[in-house]
Scaffold this motif. Structure first.
Motif, PDB file in Angstrom:
ATOM      1  N   GLY A  42      71.615  31.800  24.236  1.00  0.00           N
ATOM      2  CA  GLY A  42      72.055  31.014  23.088  1.00  0.00           C
ATOM      3  C   GLY A  42      71.943  29.518  23.279  1.00  0.00           C
ATOM      4  N   GLU A  43      72.401  29.037  24.406  1.00  0.00           N
ATOM      5  CA  GLU A  43      72.368  27.590  24.651  1.00  0.00           C
ATOM      6  C   GLU A  43      70.935  27.081  24.782  1.00  0.00           C
ATOM      7  OE1 GLU A  43      74.947  25.475  24.544  1.00  0.00           O
ATOM      8  OE2 GLU A  43      76.225  27.179  24.044  1.00  0.00           O
ATOM      9  N   ARG A  45      68.292  28.384  23.328  1.00  0.00           N
ATOM     10  CA  ARG A  45      67.710  28.397  21.985  1.00  0.00           C
ATOM     11  C   ARG A  45      68.210  27.212  21.165  1.00  0.00           C
ATOM     12  NH1 ARG A  45      67.742  34.570  19.713  1.00  0.00           N
ATOM     13  NH2 ARG A  45      66.197  35.363  21.179  1.00  0.00           N
ATOM     14  N   LYS A  46      69.494  26.927  21.292  1.00  0.00           N
ATOM     15  CA  LYS A  46      70.063  25.806  20.550  1.00  0.00           C
ATOM     16  C   LYS A  46      69.395  24.499  20.962  1.00  0.00           C
ATOM     17  CE  LYS A  46      74.526  26.004  20.565  1.00  0.00           C
ATOM     18  NZ  LYS A  46      75.967  25.756  20.740  1.00  0.00           N
ATOM     19  N   LYS A  47      69.151  24.351  22.253  1.00  0.00           N
ATOM     20  CA  LYS A  47      68.491  23.144  22.756  1.00  0.00           C
ATOM     21  C   LYS A  47      67.049  23.078  22.273  1.00  0.00           C
ATOM     22  CE  LYS A  47      67.485  20.669  27.036  1.00  0.00           C
ATOM     23  NZ  LYS A  47      66.171  20.257  26.601  1.00  0.00           N
ATOM     24  N   ALA A  48      66.354  24.217  22.262  1.00  0.00           N
ATOM     25  CA  ALA A  48      64.966  24.243  21.818  1.00  0.00           C
ATOM     26  C   ALA A  48      64.860  23.879  20.335  1.00  0.00           C
ATOM     27  CB  ALA A  48      64.363  25.627  22.060  1.00  0.00           C
ATOM     28  N   TYR A  49      65.767  24.396  19.509  1.00  0.00           N
ATOM     29  CA  TYR A  49      65.769  24.037  18.093  1.00  0.00           C
ATOM     30  C   TYR A  49      66.061  22.556  17.904  1.00  0.00           C
ATOM     31  CZ  TYR A  49      65.374  28.727  16.133  1.00  0.00           C
ATOM     32  OH  TYR A  49      64.911  29.964  15.760  1.00  0.00           O
ATOM     33  N   ALA A  50      67.022  22.020  18.646  1.00  0.00           N
ATOM     34  CA  ALA A  50      67.355  20.597  18.533  1.00  0.00           C
ATOM     35  C   ALA A  50      66.156  19.734  18.922  1.00  0.00           C
ATOM     36  CB  ALA A  50      68.554  20.273  19.400  1.00  0.00           C
ATOM     37  N   ASP A  51      65.460  20.102  20.002  1.00  0.00           N
ATOM     38  CA  ASP A  51      64.278  19.344  20.423  1.00  0.00           C
ATOM     39  C   ASP A  51      63.170  19.412  19.381  1.00  0.00           C
ATOM     40  OD1 ASP A  51      65.577  18.677  22.751  1.00  0.00           O
ATOM     41  OD2 ASP A  51      64.574  20.214  23.954  1.00  0.00           O
ATOM     42  N   PHE A  52      62.986  20.583  18.764  1.00  0.00           N
ATOM     43  CA  PHE A  52      61.945  20.742  17.758  1.00  0.00           C
ATOM     44  C   PHE A  52      62.228  19.867  16.538  1.00  0.00           C
ATOM     45  CE2 PHE A  52      60.492  22.831  13.854  1.00  0.00           C
ATOM     46  CZ  PHE A  52      59.129  22.854  14.088  1.00  0.00           C
ATOM     47  N   TYR A  53      63.446  19.884  16.059  1.00  0.00           N
ATOM     48  CA  TYR A  53      63.761  19.148  14.836  1.00  0.00           C
ATOM     49  C   TYR A  53      63.914  17.652  15.057  1.00  0.00           C
ATOM     50  CZ  TYR A  53      63.926  23.313  12.032  1.00  0.00           C
ATOM     51  OH  TYR A  53      63.564  24.439  11.365  1.00  0.00           O
ATOM     52  N   LYS A  54      64.024  17.203  16.297  1.00  0.00           N
ATOM     53  CA  LYS A  54      64.019  15.765  16.559  1.00  0.00           C
ATOM     54  C   LYS A  54      62.655  15.171  16.229  1.00  0.00           C
ATOM     55  CE  LYS A  54      67.453  15.531  20.197  1.00  0.00           C
ATOM     56  NZ  LYS A  54      67.681  15.407  21.631  1.00  0.00           N
ATOM     57  N   LYS A  55      61.593  15.936  16.501  1.00  0.00           N
ATOM     58  CA  LYS A  55      60.227  15.452  16.313  1.00  0.00           C
ATOM     59  C   LYS A  55      59.578  15.980  15.038  1.00  0.00           C
ATOM     60  CE  LYS A  55      59.702  16.917  20.617  1.00  0.00           C
ATOM     61  NZ  LYS A  55      58.945  17.612  21.617  1.00  0.00           N
ATOM     62  N   TYR A  56      60.248  16.823  14.293  1.00  0.00           N
ATOM     63  CA  TYR A  56      59.650  17.486  13.131  1.00  0.00           C
ATOM     64  C   TYR A  56      59.590  16.544  11.939  1.00  0.00           C
ATOM     65  CZ  TYR A  56      58.853  21.023   9.553  1.00  0.00           C
ATOM     66  OH  TYR A  56      58.336  21.761   8.522  1.00  0.00           O
ATOM     67  N   ASP A  57      58.436  16.462  11.326  1.00  0.00           N
ATOM     68  CA  ASP A  57      58.239  15.657  10.120  1.00  0.00           C
ATOM     69  C   ASP A  57      57.853  16.612   8.992  1.00  0.00           C
ATOM     70  OD1 ASP A  57      57.830  13.698   8.268  1.00  0.00           O
ATOM     71  OD2 ASP A  57      55.964  12.949   9.140  1.00  0.00           O
ATOM     72  N   ALA A  58      58.776  16.839   8.074  1.00  0.00           N
ATOM     73  CA  ALA A  58      58.562  17.812   7.009  1.00  0.00           C
ATOM     74  C   ALA A  58      57.448  17.381   6.069  1.00  0.00           C
ATOM     75  CB  ALA A  58      59.858  18.025   6.235  1.00  0.00           C
ATOM     76  N   MET A  59      57.369  16.103   5.752  1.00  0.00           N
ATOM     77  CA  MET A  59      56.326  15.638   4.829  1.00  0.00           C
ATOM     78  C   MET A  59      54.935  15.776   5.453  1.00  0.00           C
ATOM     79  SD  MET A  59      57.590  15.125   1.984  1.00  0.00           S
ATOM     80  CE  MET A  59      56.166  14.433   1.182  1.00  0.00           C
ATOM     81  N   LYS A  60      54.823  15.503   6.731  1.00  0.00           N
ATOM     82  CA  LYS A  60      53.540  15.655   7.413  1.00  0.00           C
ATOM     83  C   LYS A  60      53.117  17.131   7.411  1.00  0.00           C
ATOM     84  CE  LYS A  60      51.455  14.975  11.935  1.00  0.00           C
ATOM     85  NZ  LYS A  60      51.715  14.600  13.319  1.00  0.00           N
TER      86      LYS A  60
END
Length: 80
Positions: A42-43, A45-60
């Motif tokens: 769990g922890e 996965r939570k870290k992996a999601y946080a890392d992904f969404y830090k760099k995620y650009d929805a418009m791009k």
């Protein structure tokens, strides 16, 4: 020859005694499994999601999908 009397087995309450013993073991093992799953899976996965969404650009991402023609209701941008 000595004739000794064998003691009677304790049958009264035997089921309840065994159930309490096995229930305690089951509860302990299930709590250990849940805790280990939380920290091992769990922890991370939570870290992996946080890392992904830090760099995620929805418009791009939207523009890339639009250019690929994934959406039927949105036309690709025309090159100028």
């Amino acid at each position: 020859m000595s004739s000794s009397v064998i003691a009677k087995p304790a049958m009264r309450g035997l089921l309840a005694k065994r159930l309490r013993f096995h229930l305690a073991i089951a509860v302990t093992l299930s709590l250990a499994a849940a805790t280990s799953y939380r920290f091992l899976v769990g922890e991370s996965r939570k870290k992996a999601y946080a890392d992904f969404y830090k760099k995620y650009d929805a418009m791009k991402e939207f523009e890339a999908m639009r250019e690929a023609g994934i959406f039927e209701s949105v036309k690709p941008k025309k090159a100028k």
